[in-house]
Design a protein around this motif. Structure first.
Motif, PDB file in Angstrom:
ATOM      1  N   GLY A   5     -44.289  10.112 -11.458  1.00  0.00           N
ATOM      2  CA  GLY A   5     -43.302   9.365 -12.286  1.00  0.00           C
ATOM      3  C   GLY A   5     -41.847   9.764 -11.790  1.00  0.00           C
ATOM      4  N   THR A   6     -41.496  10.920 -11.493  1.00  0.00           N
ATOM      5  CA  THR A   6     -40.282  11.423 -11.257  1.00  0.00           C
ATOM      6  C   THR A   6     -39.838  11.195  -9.821  1.00  0.00           C
ATOM      7  OG1 THR A   6     -40.540  13.687 -12.471  1.00  0.00           O
ATOM      8  CG2 THR A   6     -38.954  13.591 -10.943  1.00  0.00           C
ATOM      9  N   ILE A   7     -38.853  10.381  -9.933  1.00  0.00           N
ATOM     10  CA  ILE A   7     -37.871   9.716  -8.638  1.00  0.00           C
ATOM     11  C   ILE A   7     -37.117  10.885  -7.826  1.00  0.00           C
ATOM     12  CG2 ILE A   7     -36.541   8.148  -7.727  1.00  0.00           C
ATOM     13  CD1 ILE A   7     -37.413   6.307 -10.285  1.00  0.00           C
ATOM     14  N   THR A   8     -36.004  11.451  -8.668  1.00  0.00           N
ATOM     15  CA  THR A   8     -35.195  12.260  -8.331  1.00  0.00           C
ATOM     16  C   THR A   8     -34.680  13.302  -9.224  1.00  0.00           C
ATOM     17  OG1 THR A   8     -33.279  12.846  -6.884  1.00  0.00           O
ATOM     18  CG2 THR A   8     -33.234  10.990  -8.351  1.00  0.00           C
ATOM     19  N   VAL A   9     -34.127  14.437  -9.079  1.00  0.00           N
ATOM     20  CA  VAL A   9     -33.824  15.393  -9.872  1.00  0.00           C
ATOM     21  C   VAL A   9     -32.475  15.806  -9.300  1.00  0.00           C
ATOM     22  CG1 VAL A   9     -34.143  17.498 -11.174  1.00  0.00           C
ATOM     23  CG2 VAL A   9     -36.037  16.151 -10.565  1.00  0.00           C
ATOM     24  N   ASN A  10     -31.357  15.957 -10.412  1.00  0.00           N
ATOM     25  CA  ASN A  10     -30.131  16.391  -9.982  1.00  0.00           C
ATOM     26  C   ASN A  10     -29.800  17.819  -9.939  1.00  0.00           C
ATOM     27  OD1 ASN A  10     -27.389  16.791  -9.292  1.00  0.00           O
ATOM     28  ND2 ASN A  10     -26.712  15.422 -11.006  1.00  0.00           N
ATOM     29  N   LYS A  11     -30.605  18.705  -9.000  1.00  0.00           N
ATOM     30  CA  LYS A  11     -30.438  20.198  -9.353  1.00  0.00           C
ATOM     31  C   LYS A  11     -29.004  20.661  -9.472  1.00  0.00           C
ATOM     32  CE  LYS A  11     -34.849  20.529  -6.975  1.00  0.00           C
ATOM     33  NZ  LYS A  11     -35.618  21.508  -5.798  1.00  0.00           N
ATOM     34  N   ASP A 100     -13.947  12.512 -24.670  1.00  0.00           N
ATOM     35  CA  ASP A 100     -12.586  12.137 -24.780  1.00  0.00           C
ATOM     36  C   ASP A 100     -11.794  13.479 -25.448  1.00  0.00           C
ATOM     37  OD1 ASP A 100     -12.463   9.644 -23.653  1.00  0.00           O
ATOM     38  OD2 ASP A 100     -12.387   8.703 -25.683  1.00  0.00           O
ATOM     39  N   MET A 101     -12.474  14.382 -26.627  1.00  0.00           N
ATOM     40  CA  MET A 101     -12.067  15.100 -27.135  1.00  0.00           C
ATOM     41  C   MET A 101     -12.050  16.495 -26.383  1.00  0.00           C
ATOM     42  SD  MET A 101     -12.347  14.648 -31.218  1.00  0.00           S
ATOM     43  CE  MET A 101     -13.637  13.660 -31.698  1.00  0.00           C
ATOM     44  N   THR A 102     -13.309  16.697 -26.205  1.00  0.00           N
ATOM     45  CA  THR A 102     -13.815  18.100 -25.696  1.00  0.00           C
ATOM     46  C   THR A 102     -13.546  18.433 -24.423  1.00  0.00           C
ATOM     47  OG1 THR A 102     -15.937  17.679 -25.744  1.00  0.00           O
ATOM     48  CG2 THR A 102     -15.149  18.492 -27.841  1.00  0.00           C
ATOM     49  N   GLY A 103     -13.223  17.350 -23.405  1.00  0.00           N
ATOM     50  CA  GLY A 103     -13.321  17.723 -21.937  1.00  0.00           C
ATOM     51  C   GLY A 103     -14.466  17.666 -21.469  1.00  0.00           C
ATOM     52  N   MET A 104     -15.691  17.046 -21.994  1.00  0.00           N
ATOM     53  CA  MET A 104     -17.024  17.399 -21.323  1.00  0.00           C
ATOM     54  C   MET A 104     -17.122  15.954 -20.554  1.00  0.00           C
ATOM     55  SD  MET A 104     -19.355  18.640 -24.334  1.00  0.00           S
ATOM     56  CE  MET A 104     -19.160  20.387 -25.046  1.00  0.00           C
ATOM     57  N   THR A 105     -18.015  15.840 -19.734  1.00  0.00           N
ATOM     58  CA  THR A 105     -18.662  14.736 -18.892  1.00  0.00           C
ATOM     59  C   THR A 105     -19.973  14.567 -19.277  1.00  0.00           C
ATOM     60  OG1 THR A 105     -18.268  13.799 -16.819  1.00  0.00           O
ATOM     61  CG2 THR A 105     -19.047  16.239 -16.915  1.00  0.00           C
ATOM     62  N   ILE A 106     -20.646  13.218 -18.701  1.00  0.00           N
ATOM     63  CA  ILE A 106     -21.632  12.923 -18.543  1.00  0.00           C
ATOM     64  C   ILE A 106     -22.342  12.812 -17.183  1.00  0.00           C
ATOM     65  CG2 ILE A 106     -23.293  11.123 -19.558  1.00  0.00           C
ATOM     66  CD1 ILE A 106     -20.942  10.358 -21.652  1.00  0.00           C
ATOM     67  N   VAL A 107     -23.508  13.412 -16.924  1.00  0.00           N
ATOM     68  CA  VAL A 107     -24.088  13.358 -15.500  1.00  0.00           C
ATOM     69  C   VAL A 107     -25.380  12.957 -15.799  1.00  0.00           C
ATOM     70  CG1 VAL A 107     -22.373  14.913 -14.542  1.00  0.00           C
ATOM     71  CG2 VAL A 107     -24.438  15.806 -15.670  1.00  0.00           C
ATOM     72  N   PRO A 108     -26.007  12.242 -14.731  1.00  0.00           N
ATOM     73  CA  PRO A 108     -27.508  11.911 -14.779  1.00  0.00           C
ATOM     74  C   PRO A 108     -28.156  13.204 -14.271  1.00  0.00           C
ATOM     75  CG  PRO A 108     -26.359  10.950 -12.858  1.00  0.00           C
ATOM     76  CD  PRO A 108     -25.372  11.436 -13.478  1.00  0.00           C
ATOM     77  N   LEU A 109     -29.272  13.588 -15.059  1.00  0.00           N
ATOM     78  CA  LEU A 109     -30.103  14.839 -14.555  1.00  0.00           C
ATOM     79  C   LEU A 109     -31.402  14.414 -13.649  1.00  0.00           C
ATOM     80  CD1 LEU A 109     -29.922  16.772 -17.609  1.00  0.00           C
ATOM     81  CD2 LEU A 109     -28.623  17.031 -16.008  1.00  0.00           C
ATOM     82  N   LYS A 110     -31.880  13.327 -14.120  1.00  0.00           N
ATOM     83  CA  LYS A 110     -33.133  12.893 -13.501  1.00  0.00           C
ATOM     84  C   LYS A 110     -33.362  11.574 -13.572  1.00  0.00           C
ATOM     85  CE  LYS A 110     -37.692  13.783 -15.348  1.00  0.00           C
ATOM     86  NZ  LYS A 110     -38.741  14.836 -16.091  1.00  0.00           N
ATOM     87  N   ALA A 111     -34.028  10.814 -12.693  1.00  0.00           N
ATOM     88  CA  ALA A 111     -34.529   9.587 -12.636  1.00  0.00           C
ATOM     89  C   ALA A 111     -36.086   9.491 -12.531  1.00  0.00           C
ATOM     90  CB  ALA A 111     -33.738   8.784 -11.658  1.00  0.00           C
ATOM     91  N   TYR A 112     -36.669   8.624 -13.373  1.00  0.00           N
ATOM     92  CA  TYR A 112     -37.961   8.585 -13.425  1.00  0.00           C
ATOM     93  C   TYR A 112     -38.794   7.065 -13.848  1.00  0.00           C
ATOM     94  CZ  TYR A 112     -37.304   9.665 -18.306  1.00  0.00           C
ATOM     95  OH  TYR A 112     -36.907   9.181 -19.653  1.00  0.00           O
ATOM     96  N   PHE A 113     -39.914   6.950 -13.667  1.00  0.00           N
ATOM     97  CA  PHE A 113     -40.537   5.897 -14.377  1.00  0.00           C
ATOM     98  C   PHE A 113     -40.958   6.313 -15.692  1.00  0.00           C
ATOM     99  CE2 PHE A 113     -40.892   4.653  -9.620  1.00  0.00           C
ATOM    100  CZ  PHE A 113     -40.329   3.359  -9.619  1.00  0.00           C
ATOM    101  N   SER A 114     -40.943   5.468 -16.418  1.00  0.00           N
ATOM    102  CA  SER A 114     -41.483   5.743 -17.903  1.00  0.00           C
ATOM    103  C   SER A 114     -42.965   5.231 -17.855  1.00  0.00           C
ATOM    104  CB  SER A 114     -40.584   4.873 -18.881  1.00  0.00           C
ATOM    105  OG  SER A 114     -40.768   3.619 -18.655  1.00  0.00           O
ATOM    106  N   GLY A 115     -43.532   5.335 -18.997  1.00  0.00           N
ATOM    107  CA  GLY A 115     -45.075   5.003 -19.050  1.00  0.00           C
ATOM    108  C   GLY A 115     -45.455   3.404 -18.885  1.00  0.00           C
TER     109      GLY A 115
END
Length: 157
Positions: A5-11, A100-115
């Protein structure tokens, strides 16, 4: 082909960022993108990131999905197009405020097929690591590896 089910992982994301909060999100894909993922499993999320806006929409940028081999050029998708993430507006607004406030970002960690065979992304709110933090995690990982090796080789006769 994909087995579990796992397609790829962002190591690279685990190495460069400290994960603060994880979230599951669906993604809006075209037919040739799904066929390409099912056929080859070729998706690159290494340079990917998520942008949010005030209206509660999240978009996925810099994610590469290879072209589908058995399709003409007319029906093909753009490999690096901006894709819409499917999450609730309230969650998107919370993520937008935190980035916006804390200087964080959002990244994809993993792509997979769900149930039910839908492509899902595990995205995370992350904070950048300095080289000192990276060295500390490497040191800790090496220590854990050493203790596992000692325990494995320890035998009582």
């Amino acid at each position: 082909k994909i087995q579990d089910g796992t397609i790829t992982v962002n190591k690279l994301a685990y190495r460069n960022y400290e994960v603060v909060e994880k979230l599951e999100a669906g993604v809006s894909l075209t037919g040739t993108e799904i066929k390409s993922i099912r056929q080859k499993g070729s998706m690159n999320i290494r340079d990917g990131y998520v942008k949010t806006d005030k209206l509660g929409r999240c978009t996925l940028h810099n994610v590469h999905i290879a072209k589908y081999a058995q399709c003409g050029e007319y029906f093909q998708h753009e490999e690096m197009r901006i894709r819409t993430l499917l999450i609730h507006k309230s969650e998107a607004r919370k993520l937008s405020q935190k980035t916006d406030m804390t200087g964080m970002t959002i990244v994809p960690l993993k792509a997979y097929f769900s149930g039910n065979n839908k492509v899902k992304f595990e995205i995370a709110l992350v904070k950048g690591k300095n080289t000192r933090d990276k060295r500390a995690t490497i040191r800790q990982r090496e220590g854990d590896k050493e203790t596992r090796r000692i325990i494995k080789n320890f035998r009582i006769n």
